[in-house]
Design a protein around this motif. Structure first.
Motif, PDB file in Angstrom:
ATOM      1  N   ALA A  90     -22.779   9.300  35.984  1.00 36.30           N
ATOM      2  CA  ALA A  90     -23.567   8.078  36.179  1.00 36.30           C
ATOM      3  C   ALA A  90     -22.701   6.971  36.774  1.00 36.30           C
ATOM      4  CB  ALA A  90     -24.182   7.620  34.863  1.00 36.30           C
ATOM      5  N   THR A  91     -23.267   6.258  37.740  1.00 41.41           N
ATOM      6  CA  THR A  91     -22.518   5.171  38.392  1.00 41.41           C
ATOM      7  C   THR A  91     -23.001   3.795  37.939  1.00 41.41           C
ATOM      8  OG1 THR A  91     -24.027   5.190  40.296  1.00 41.41           O
ATOM      9  CG2 THR A  91     -22.070   6.597  40.418  1.00 41.41           C
ATOM     10  N   GLY A  92     -23.958   3.766  37.046  1.00 42.62           N
ATOM     11  CA  GLY A  92     -24.447   2.497  36.536  1.00 42.62           C
ATOM     12  C   GLY A  92     -25.511   2.740  35.488  1.00 42.62           C
ATOM     13  N   ALA A  93     -25.992   1.655  34.880  1.00 46.12           N
ATOM     14  CA  ALA A  93     -26.956   1.751  33.792  1.00 46.12           C
ATOM     15  C   ALA A  93     -27.946   0.608  33.889  1.00 46.12           C
ATOM     16  CB  ALA A  93     -26.234   1.716  32.446  1.00 46.12           C
ATOM     17  N   THR A  94     -29.021   0.703  33.090  1.00 39.82           N
ATOM     18  CA  THR A  94     -29.960  -0.405  32.973  1.00 39.82           C
ATOM     19  C   THR A  94     -30.152  -0.747  31.502  1.00 39.82           C
ATOM     20  OG1 THR A  94     -31.843   1.139  33.040  1.00 39.82           O
ATOM     21  CG2 THR A  94     -31.219   0.051  35.097  1.00 39.82           C
ATOM     22  N   LEU A  95     -30.268  -2.045  31.244  1.00 39.32           N
ATOM     23  CA  LEU A  95     -30.387  -2.581  29.888  1.00 39.32           C
ATOM     24  C   LEU A  95     -31.784  -3.133  29.671  1.00 39.32           C
ATOM     25  CD1 LEU A  95     -28.990  -3.690  27.217  1.00 39.32           C
ATOM     26  CD2 LEU A  95     -28.627  -5.805  28.521  1.00 39.32           C
ATOM     27  N   GLN A  96     -32.418  -2.727  28.565  1.00 46.07           N
ATOM     28  CA  GLN A  96     -33.684  -3.306  28.136  1.00 46.07           C
ATOM     29  C   GLN A  96     -33.371  -4.412  27.119  1.00 46.07           C
ATOM     30  OE1 GLN A  96     -35.777   1.074  28.187  1.00 46.07           O
ATOM     31  NE2 GLN A  96     -36.712  -0.472  26.886  1.00 46.07           N
ATOM     32  N   VAL A  97     -33.356  -5.632  27.591  1.00 43.30           N
ATOM     33  CA  VAL A  97     -32.871  -6.751  26.781  1.00 43.30           C
ATOM     34  C   VAL A  97     -33.673  -6.970  25.498  1.00 43.30           C
ATOM     35  CG1 VAL A  97     -32.434  -9.239  26.789  1.00 43.30           C
ATOM     36  CG2 VAL A  97     -31.836  -7.865  28.795  1.00 43.30           C
ATOM     37  N   PRO A  98     -35.017  -6.851  25.501  1.00 40.71           N
ATOM     38  CA  PRO A  98     -35.741  -7.119  24.252  1.00 40.71           C
ATOM     39  C   PRO A  98     -35.652  -5.984  23.230  1.00 40.71           C
ATOM     40  CG  PRO A  98     -37.174  -7.329  26.202  1.00 40.71           C
ATOM     41  CD  PRO A  98     -35.939  -6.607  26.615  1.00 40.71           C
ATOM     42  N   SER A  99     -35.105  -4.840  23.612  1.00 42.71           N
ATOM     43  CA  SER A  99     -35.095  -3.685  22.724  1.00 42.71           C
ATOM     44  C   SER A  99     -34.168  -3.905  21.528  1.00 42.71           C
ATOM     45  CB  SER A  99     -34.685  -2.430  23.499  1.00 42.71           C
ATOM     46  OG  SER A  99     -35.661  -2.118  24.483  1.00 42.71           O
ATOM     47  N   PRO A 100     -34.428  -3.216  20.414  1.00 38.91           N
ATOM     48  CA  PRO A 100     -33.729  -3.529  19.156  1.00 38.91           C
ATOM     49  C   PRO A 100     -32.214  -3.369  19.189  1.00 38.91           C
ATOM     50  CG  PRO A 100     -35.714  -2.255  18.725  1.00 38.91           C
ATOM     51  CD  PRO A 100     -35.534  -2.262  20.204  1.00 38.91           C
ATOM     52  N   TRP A 101     -31.697  -2.455  20.026  1.00 35.99           N
ATOM     53  CA  TRP A 101     -30.258  -2.208  20.039  1.00 35.99           C
ATOM     54  C   TRP A 101     -29.575  -2.792  21.275  1.00 35.99           C
ATOM     55  CZ3 TRP A 101     -27.058   0.176  16.383  1.00 35.99           C
ATOM     56  CH2 TRP A 101     -27.722   0.596  15.223  1.00 35.99           C
ATOM     57  N   ALA A 102     -30.227  -3.747  21.920  1.00 33.22           N
ATOM     58  CA  ALA A 102     -29.624  -4.369  23.104  1.00 33.22           C
ATOM     59  C   ALA A 102     -28.389  -5.183  22.748  1.00 33.22           C
ATOM     60  CB  ALA A 102     -30.649  -5.241  23.821  1.00 33.22           C
ATOM     61  N   ARG A 103     -28.442  -5.870  21.612  1.00 27.37           N
ATOM     62  CA  ARG A 103     -27.281  -6.682  21.223  1.00 27.37           C
ATOM     63  C   ARG A 103     -26.079  -5.796  20.939  1.00 27.37           C
ATOM     64  NH1 ARG A 103     -23.792  -9.107  21.721  1.00 27.37           N
ATOM     65  NH2 ARG A 103     -23.050 -11.069  20.843  1.00 27.37           N
ATOM     66  N   GLU A 104     -26.310  -4.637  20.349  1.00 28.75           N
ATOM     67  CA  GLU A 104     -25.211  -3.697  20.105  1.00 28.75           C
ATOM     68  C   GLU A 104     -24.655  -3.166  21.426  1.00 28.75           C
ATOM     69  OE1 GLU A 104     -23.445   0.354  18.764  1.00 28.75           O
ATOM     70  OE2 GLU A 104     -25.003  -0.069  20.249  1.00 28.75           O
ATOM     71  N   ALA A 105     -25.538  -2.919  22.375  1.00 24.53           N
ATOM     72  CA  ALA A 105     -25.090  -2.492  23.703  1.00 24.53           C
ATOM     73  C   ALA A 105     -24.216  -3.563  24.342  1.00 24.53           C
ATOM     74  CB  ALA A 105     -26.294  -2.188  24.588  1.00 24.53           C
ATOM     75  N   ALA A 106     -24.590  -4.818  24.164  1.00 26.24           N
ATOM     76  CA  ALA A 106     -23.792  -5.917  24.712  1.00 26.24           C
ATOM     77  C   ALA A 106     -22.425  -5.985  24.042  1.00 26.24           C
ATOM     78  CB  ALA A 106     -24.537  -7.237  24.543  1.00 26.24           C
ATOM     79  N   ALA A 107     -22.378  -5.760  22.733  1.00 26.90           N
ATOM     80  CA  ALA A 107     -21.105  -5.818  22.011  1.00 26.90           C
ATOM     81  C   ALA A 107     -20.158  -4.715  22.452  1.00 26.90           C
ATOM     82  CB  ALA A 107     -21.355  -5.716  20.505  1.00 26.90           C
ATOM     83  N   ARG A 108     -20.704  -3.592  22.917  1.00 27.83           N
ATOM     84  CA  ARG A 108     -19.883  -2.461  23.354  1.00 27.83           C
ATOM     85  C   ARG A 108     -19.571  -2.488  24.846  1.00 27.83           C
ATOM     86  NH1 ARG A 108     -22.912   2.774  20.998  1.00 27.83           N
ATOM     87  NH2 ARG A 108     -21.172   3.795  22.072  1.00 27.83           N
ATOM     88  N   HIS A 109     -20.082  -3.483  25.550  1.00 30.35           N
ATOM     89  CA  HIS A 109     -19.911  -3.551  26.999  1.00 30.35           C
ATOM     90  C   HIS A 109     -18.450  -3.801  27.362  1.00 30.35           C
ATOM     91  CE1 HIS A 109     -20.315  -5.870  30.930  1.00 30.35           C
ATOM     92  NE2 HIS A 109     -20.748  -4.664  31.215  1.00 30.35           N
ATOM     93  N   ARG A 110     -17.934  -3.035  28.316  1.00 26.26           N
ATOM     94  CA  ARG A 110     -16.539  -3.185  28.755  1.00 26.26           C
ATOM     95  C   ARG A 110     -16.458  -3.332  30.275  1.00 26.26           C
ATOM     96  NH1 ARG A 110     -14.972   1.646  25.386  1.00 26.26           N
ATOM     97  NH2 ARG A 110     -14.410   2.614  27.360  1.00 26.26           N
ATOM     98  N   GLY A 111     -17.366  -4.092  30.833  1.00 26.91           N
ATOM     99  CA  GLY A 111     -17.364  -4.277  32.275  1.00 26.91           C
ATOM    100  C   GLY A 111     -18.111  -3.204  33.031  1.00 26.91           C
ATOM    101  N   ASP A 112     -18.839  -2.346  32.319  1.00 25.70           N
ATOM    102  CA  ASP A 112     -19.614  -1.299  32.976  1.00 25.70           C
ATOM    103  C   ASP A 112     -20.666  -1.917  33.894  1.00 25.70           C
ATOM    104  OD1 ASP A 112     -18.639   0.956  30.956  1.00 25.70           O
ATOM    105  OD2 ASP A 112     -19.355  -0.743  29.767  1.00 25.70           O
TER     106      ASP A 112
END
Length: 324
Positions: A90-112
């Motif tokens: 995968a060369t990129g991803a998409t984030l569903q901001v209102p979804s329940p685990w979006a904040r956790e995804a943001a906390a794990r973000h490392r410049g992806d």
């Protein structure tokens, strides 16, 4: 009386000169459609080179964007998406901001490389989420987003849609994501002209490429979404391929590589880790687990990519081109 008459005339002049914004958007797609043919001539002159050439590749280059969708959906989806981006194809991803685990995804973000998948639906029967903003027209019967696209189309107020989508983009930026593009969850913003106007408006405002639907779906729409996007200077991939719900992406990806055309093609998959959580959330869990294995642990697919002569790129290249 004279003062009131003059005041009325001045107010009437302003109204006919600039209608209220909320009354414009049901008609702007139709208006733009009528302008597309005229705008296309000037656009063609300005863009004589192909998208591949504009990105610095030969005209006959075969370029693939591999998008891992579902970031924010649940912990298993976050795991699958980040594994696919950091250690897979995968060369990129998409984030569903209102979804329940979006904040956790943001906390794990490392410049992806991550774009926002603008979300107005919560399609799972027992797993719900809702809007970030006050948006009564975007609520289903159980208080979250509607389950179906048809429900959104029937009840959504365009001003509430615009406010909610802008809030999702701004929230992602606030969380630290350097956004690469926009997409629309379940294509809800792409398939209706009054909502596509908003989608395109936000792409122009934030200077981001957008993801459309495949060519067959475009031909059935009745309005030229690709031409409308290009006429506004919004960059789109030449082709889009998406795995269907409940069906893994292996056959889709292999078929794409065997028949890959020159230009930029985006393929979207939905990788997720096999966890009890995932199995409880969605009935298509097996296809998502298969997508994760395909993107991270399939040496045959990597070999097929190499043999096809394809070059993997991301939406960041498209975004950077758009911002030049």
């Amino acid at each position: 009386k004279l003062f009131r008459s003059l005041s009325f005339c001045f107010f009437f002049f302003l109204m006919i000169r600039r209608p209220p914004r909320s009354t414009l958007f049901p008609y702007t797609t139709l208006f733009r459609s009528l302008q597309v043919e005229a705008a296309a001539n000037s656009y063609t002159v300005a863009a004589m080179s192909s998208l591949a050439e504009q990105l610095g590749h030969p005209d006959d280059a075969r370029l693939i964007i591999v998008t891992a969708a579902g970031l924010g959906g649940c912990h298993a989806m976050n795991d699958g998406v980040y594994q696919s981006v950091r250690g897979g194809l995968a060369t990129g991803a998409t984030l569903q901001v209102p979804s329940p685990w979006a904040r956790e995804a943001a906390a794990r973000h490392r410049g992806d490389e991550v774009g926002v998948q603008l979300t107005l639906n919560a399609e799972f029967e027992l797993y719900r989420w809702g809007p970030l903003t006050h948006a009564p027209s975007l609520l289903g019967g159980d208080g979250g987003f509607p389950q179906t696209v048809a429900d959104v189309w029937e009840h959504a107020d365009t001003e509430e849609v615009r406010r909610e989508c802008r809030a999702q983009i701004e929230r992602a930026i606030l969380w630290g994501f350097d956004l690469t593009h926009l997409s629309a969850h379940l294509d809800v913003l792409v398939l209706r002209p009054e909502l596509f106007d908003i989608y395109l408006e936000l792409a122009v405002e934030f200077v981001l490429p957008i993801r459309l639907v495949d060519q067959r779906a475009q031909h059935q729409l009745g309005f030229p979404i690709a031409d409308l996007a290009r006429s506004e200077g919004v960059i789109i991939a030449d082709r889009v391929v998406t795995s269907r719900s409940g069906i893994g992406g292996r056959d889709l990806f292999e078929g794409l590589l065997l028949n890959l055309e020159p230009g930029v093609t985006e393929i979207q998959l939905h990788p997720a880790a096999d966890r009890p959580e995932l199995r409880a959330v969605t009935p298509d869990w097996a296809a998502r687990v298969s997508d994760l294995q395909l993107l991270t642990d399939d040496s045959d697919l990597q070999l097929m990519v190499d043999r096809s002569g394809a070059t993997l790129i991301s939406h960041r290249e498209l975004r950077n081109l758009m911002r030049q």
